[in-house]
Motif scaffolding. Sequence first.
Motif, short mmCIF file in Angstrom:
data_model
loop_
_atom_site.label_atom_id
_atom_site.label_comp_id
_atom_site.label_asym_id
_atom_site.label_seq_id
_atom_site.Cartn_x
_atom_site.Cartn_y
_atom_site.Cartn_z
N UNK A 2 5.61 -4.78 -1.52
CA UNK A 2 5.07 -4.53 -0.18
C UNK A 2 3.60 -4.95 -0.12
N UNK A 3 3.22 -5.63 0.97
CA UNK A 3 1.82 -6.03 1.07
C UNK A 3 0.96 -4.81 1.42
N UNK A 4 -0.32 -4.92 1.13
CA UNK A 4 -1.23 -3.78 1.28
C UNK A 4 -1.43 -3.38 2.74
N UNK A 8 -0.73 0.44 3.70
CA UNK A 8 -1.73 1.33 4.28
C UNK A 8 -1.29 1.85 5.65
N UNK A 9 -0.50 1.07 6.36
CA UNK A 9 0.05 1.56 7.63
C UNK A 9 1.08 2.66 7.36
N UNK A 10 1.91 2.45 6.36
CA UNK A 10 2.89 3.47 5.97
C UNK A 10 2.16 4.75 5.53
N UNK A 11 1.03 4.58 4.86
CA UNK A 11 0.22 5.73 4.44
C UNK A 11 -0.30 6.50 5.66
N UNK A 12 -0.76 5.78 6.66
CA UNK A 12 -1.24 6.44 7.89
C UNK A 12 -0.11 7.24 8.55
N UNK A 13 1.08 6.66 8.58
CA UNK A 13 2.23 7.36 9.15
C UNK A 13 2.58 8.59 8.32
N UNK A 42 -7.70 4.49 6.67
CA UNK A 42 -7.66 3.64 5.48
C UNK A 42 -7.15 2.24 5.84
N UNK A 43 -6.06 2.18 6.57
CA UNK A 43 -5.49 0.89 6.96
C UNK A 43 -6.43 0.09 7.85
N UNK A 44 -7.16 0.77 8.71
CA UNK A 44 -8.12 0.07 9.57
C UNK A 44 -9.22 -0.57 8.73
#
Length: 124
Positions: A2-4, A8-13, A42-44
Amino acid sequence: MEDLESRTKRYALAAIRVYRRLPGDSVGRVLGRQLLRSGTSVGAHYREAKRARSTAEFVAKIGGGLQELEETRYWCELLDEACELPSSHLKTFLQETDELIAILTQCAKNARHRSGMKAKGPAG
């Protein structure tokens, strides 16, 4: 792999899901909002880093993401201890937090190494 950006979007969710499972008392709401803010940013920071105009800017943006991850870890620790959550509530989220810290730290180190920058600051 998985790309970062996706990770990081999955982490935000995941941060949003953790927030939704917290107790509705004042402690859960206050600490939860802090976790929600830092965990979703983080993703931003990573997306901003991808569009950096220089290595120094890239490292600074990655450093911002690392600061948010460390802050998220702190809020999770407080929530875990103050709200007496089931251990499974935060375990996976904390594991992902630690993995992202390691990945972003390595990204900053690699960028510095490639450009000949000296290590300094939170990413370093």
